[in-house]
Design a protein around this motif. Structure first.
Motif, PDB file in Angstrom:
ATOM      1  N   THR A 199       6.070   0.126  -3.311  1.00 47.71           N
ATOM      2  CA  THR A 199       5.137   0.677  -2.332  1.00 47.71           C
ATOM      3  C   THR A 199       3.795   0.948  -3.011  1.00 47.71           C
ATOM      4  N   PHE A 200       2.733   0.765  -2.243  1.00 41.40           N
ATOM      5  CA  PHE A 200       1.388   1.023  -2.757  1.00 41.40           C
ATOM      6  C   PHE A 200       0.731   2.120  -1.932  1.00 41.40           C
ATOM      7  N   LEU A 201       0.129   3.067  -2.653  1.00 40.01           N
ATOM      8  CA  LEU A 201      -0.626   4.163  -2.048  1.00 40.01           C
ATOM      9  C   LEU A 201      -2.073   4.034  -2.519  1.00 40.01           C
ATOM     10  N   PHE A 202      -2.984   4.068  -1.566  1.00 39.46           N
ATOM     11  CA  PHE A 202      -4.402   3.842  -1.835  1.00 39.46           C
ATOM     12  C   PHE A 202      -5.161   5.113  -1.477  1.00 39.46           C
ATOM     13  N   ILE A 203      -5.829   5.727  -2.464  1.00 31.56           N
ATOM     14  CA  ILE A 203      -6.598   6.952  -2.237  1.00 31.56           C
ATOM     15  C   ILE A 203      -8.043   6.673  -2.616  1.00 31.56           C
ATOM     16  N   ARG A 204      -8.928   6.787  -1.647  1.00 32.10           N
ATOM     17  CA  ARG A 204     -10.345   6.554  -1.925  1.00 32.10           C
ATOM     18  C   ARG A 204     -11.138   7.814  -1.609  1.00 32.10           C
ATOM     19  N   TYR A 205     -12.009   8.193  -2.555  1.00 31.79           N
ATOM     20  CA  TYR A 205     -12.915   9.321  -2.343  1.00 31.79           C
ATOM     21  C   TYR A 205     -14.334   8.817  -2.579  1.00 31.79           C
ATOM     22  N   VAL A 206     -15.086   8.652  -1.510  1.00 32.43           N
ATOM     23  CA  VAL A 206     -16.431   8.101  -1.619  1.00 32.43           C
ATOM     24  C   VAL A 206     -17.334   8.774  -0.589  1.00 32.43           C
ATOM     25  N   ARG A 208     -17.956  11.762  -0.171  1.00 28.05           N
ATOM     26  CA  ARG A 208     -17.243  12.944   0.334  1.00 28.05           C
ATOM     27  C   ARG A 208     -16.377  12.626   1.540  1.00 28.05           C
ATOM     28  N   ARG A 209     -15.820  11.454   1.534  1.00 22.28           N
ATOM     29  CA  ARG A 209     -14.885  11.051   2.567  1.00 22.28           C
ATOM     30  C   ARG A 209     -13.570  10.663   1.879  1.00 22.28           C
ATOM     31  N   LEU A 210     -12.476  11.280   2.327  1.00 20.97           N
ATOM     32  CA  LEU A 210     -11.159  11.016   1.764  1.00 20.97           C
ATOM     33  C   LEU A 210     -10.401  10.063   2.679  1.00 20.97           C
ATOM     34  N   THR A 211      -9.960   8.945   2.120  1.00 23.19           N
ATOM     35  CA  THR A 211      -9.206   7.956   2.878  1.00 23.19           C
ATOM     36  C   THR A 211      -7.902   7.669   2.148  1.00 23.19           C
ATOM     37  N   VAL A 212      -6.804   7.658   2.882  1.00 16.84           N
ATOM     38  CA  VAL A 212      -5.496   7.307   2.328  1.00 16.84           C
ATOM     39  C   VAL A 212      -4.906   6.189   3.173  1.00 16.84           C
ATOM     40  N   MET A 213      -4.445   5.128   2.499  1.00 12.28           N
ATOM     41  CA  MET A 213      -3.800   4.012   3.170  1.00 12.28           C
ATOM     42  C   MET A 213      -2.516   3.654   2.420  1.00 12.28           C
ATOM     43  N   MET A 214      -1.629   2.937   3.117  1.00 12.80           N
ATOM     44  CA  MET A 214      -0.329   2.585   2.561  1.00 12.80           C
ATOM     45  C   MET A 214      -0.063   1.090   2.734  1.00 12.80           C
ATOM     46  N   ASP A 215       0.692   0.521   1.787  1.00 14.60           N
ATOM     47  CA  ASP A 215       1.279  -0.806   1.949  1.00 14.60           C
ATOM     48  C   ASP A 215       2.766  -0.643   1.655  1.00 14.60           C
ATOM     49  N   ILE A 216       3.581  -0.577   2.709  1.00 12.90           N
ATOM     50  CA  ILE A 216       5.004  -0.287   2.526  1.00 12.90           C
ATOM     51  C   ILE A 216       5.901  -1.427   2.973  1.00 12.90           C
ATOM     52  N   ASP A 217       5.325  -2.450   3.582  1.00 16.26           N
ATOM     53  CA  ASP A 217       6.139  -3.529   4.144  1.00 16.26           C
ATOM     54  C   ASP A 217       6.193  -4.771   3.265  1.00 16.26           C
ATOM     55  N   GLY A 218       5.462  -4.768   2.170  1.00 22.46           N
ATOM     56  CA  GLY A 218       5.455  -5.932   1.295  1.00 22.46           C
ATOM     57  C   GLY A 218       4.745  -7.128   1.897  1.00 22.46           C
ATOM     58  N   GLN A 219       3.895  -6.885   2.915  1.00 24.96           N
ATOM     59  CA  GLN A 219       3.173  -7.968   3.585  1.00 24.96           C
ATOM     60  C   GLN A 219       1.710  -8.041   3.144  1.00 24.96           C
ATOM     61  N   HIS A 220       1.351  -7.257   2.134  1.00 25.85           N
ATOM     62  CA  HIS A 220      -0.024  -7.209   1.647  1.00 25.85           C
ATOM     63  C   HIS A 220      -0.992  -6.810   2.758  1.00 25.85           C
ATOM     64  N   GLU A 221      -0.561  -5.857   3.570  1.00 29.65           N
ATOM     65  CA  GLU A 221      -1.390  -5.363   4.657  1.00 29.65           C
ATOM     66  C   GLU A 221      -1.487  -3.844   4.557  1.00 29.65           C
ATOM     67  N   TRP A 222      -2.723  -3.335   4.586  1.00 28.03           N
ATOM     68  CA  TRP A 222      -2.931  -1.903   4.526  1.00 28.03           C
ATOM     69  C   TRP A 222      -2.738  -1.279   5.897  1.00 28.03           C
ATOM     70  N   ARG A 223      -2.160  -0.097   5.896  1.00 34.33           N
ATOM     71  CA  ARG A 223      -2.034   0.689   7.121  1.00 34.33           C
ATOM     72  C   ARG A 223      -2.715   2.029   6.917  1.00 34.33           C
ATOM     73  N   ASP A 224      -3.599   2.382   7.866  1.00 33.92           N
ATOM     74  CA  ASP A 224      -4.316   3.652   7.764  1.00 33.92           C
ATOM     75  C   ASP A 224      -3.343   4.820   7.843  1.00 33.92           C
ATOM     76  N   CYS A 225      -3.575   5.814   7.005  1.00 31.11           N
ATOM     77  CA  CYS A 225      -2.749   7.025   7.025  1.00 31.11           C
ATOM     78  C   CYS A 225      -3.592   8.236   7.401  1.00 31.11           C
ATOM     79  N   LEU A 226      -4.721   8.415   6.750  1.00 28.00           N
ATOM     80  CA  LEU A 226      -5.627   9.499   7.119  1.00 28.00           C
ATOM     81  C   LEU A 226      -7.033   9.166   6.654  1.00 28.00           C
TER      82      LEU A 226
END
Length: 336
Positions: A199-206, A208-226
């Motif tokens: 599983t991949f967890l993506f945390i971006r702070y840029v 002053r905006r916090l973005t978290v996305m996930m890749d949990i299906d092994g399809q190389h596709e990001w899914r928005d989390c927050l």
């Protein structure tokens, strides 16, 4: 390999243009990056990473906890990070013998002022200062309400595992019994357990905006989390990851953590307005006083309303009796 291809895909996605249209470049910061073959991790003081608790290193992963009860482990960067804009890509796996919700408790990724401190929040200290992103695999609140024979309403129900983020300033506590609900900035369900792929967890702070996305299906596709604007994190904090097990357990394996410095093209005015942040905060959210559950407020309000009504009625009855006795006494005196 599959995971190597996924990392290439992730890197490609995380460069180019920000969500707000600003051009962006990224640079891998090796001093804050954990990856195979984990050279000298946990062995030599020359390593950039330090192990704690039950964490151990193998050739393929850093195991934060084994699939055993009452374990907790962590890995922390030795160097504070002084980047204003960054992106953290976390490659991990959660797996074990437990089925459905018979597993726990989860892992966390940290950017905090404190480091290398044991505690109840996924193996780290409570009342932390900074950012925590939690992969929670056990529904504590749901099981607590079931034990108390209280109904768990659909309005509050979550699907676990659940990923959420919290910003702390050192004065608020993570509510373990309620799965962090009172202080949650946002979250999403993420079925990360016992997957055939990592599983991949993506945390971006840029900006002053916090973005978290996930890749949990092994399809190389990001899914928005927050996605939360107005998050203010100081520089000079430490990156880390921790995990904990209780009566239930899982293997919590960290495969890599890669930090990228993000270079954003800003105007002169934006640079002048970029003031230094000293204390973690979130715009329009009071971190000194965690949000109170509306249902609890309603129950307390009803209780005090009934209490004051009864007191008012009692007071009226007492005053009425006193006035009646006074009137009766005066009436008797007139007749005698």
């Amino acid at each position: 390999m599959i995971w190597a291809s996924a990392l290439i895909f992730i890197t490609a996605l995380s460069s180019g243009v920000c969500d707000d249209g600003h051009e962006m470049e990224e640079f891998l910061k090796r001093e804050y990056t954990l990856s195979k073959p984990y050279q000298d991790v946990g062995v030599s003081g020359s390593s950039h990473w330090e192990l704690m608790g039950d964490a151990l290193v193998s050739s393929d992963y850093v195991r934060l906890t084994p699939d055993q009860q009452s374990k907790q482990g962590a890995i922390w960067s030795r160097m504070p990070c002084h980047l204003s804009d960054w992106e953290l890509q976390v490659h991990f796996r959660v797996h074990g013998q437990g089925k459905k919700n018979l597993n726990g408790d989860g892992l966390a990724v940290w950017y905090t002022k404190e480091r290398m401190q044991r505690g109840p929040v996924f193996g780290n200290r409570d009342f932390f200062t900074g950012l925590g992103v939690f992969v929670d695999t056990y529904p504590n609140e749901e099981k607590l309400l079931e034990a108390q024979k209280k109904r768990y309403t659909p309005r509050t129900q979550r699907i676990f595992p659940y990923v959420l983020a919290m910003v702390g300033n050192g004065s608020i506590s993570y509510d373990h019994d309620r799965d962090g609900r009172p202080t949650e900035l946002g979250g999403c369900n993420a079925m990360v357990r016992n997957q055939k792929h990592e599983t991949f967890l993506f945390i971006r702070y840029v900006r002053r905006r916090l973005t978290v996305m996930m890749d949990i299906d092994g399809q190389h596709e990001w899914r928005d989390c927050l996605d939360v604007p107005g998050v203010r994190l100081p520089q000079g904090f430490y990156f880390g990851a921790s995990a904990v097990t209780g009566d239930l357990s899982d293997n919590h394996d960290l495969i890599s953590m890669k930090l990228y410095q993000l270079t954003i093209l800003r105007s002169k005015q934006e640079d002048e307005e970029q003031e230094e942040v000293l204390v973690p905060s979130v715009d329009n959210i009071d971190l000194l006083r965690p949000p109170v559950d509306e249902e609890s407020v309603s129950s307390v309000g009803i209780f005090f309303s009934v209490l004051f009504t009864l007191l008012g009625v009692f007071l009226l009855v007492v005053v009425g009796l006193v006035l009646y006795e006074h009137w009766s006494e005066s009436r008797r005196k007139r007749f005698y």
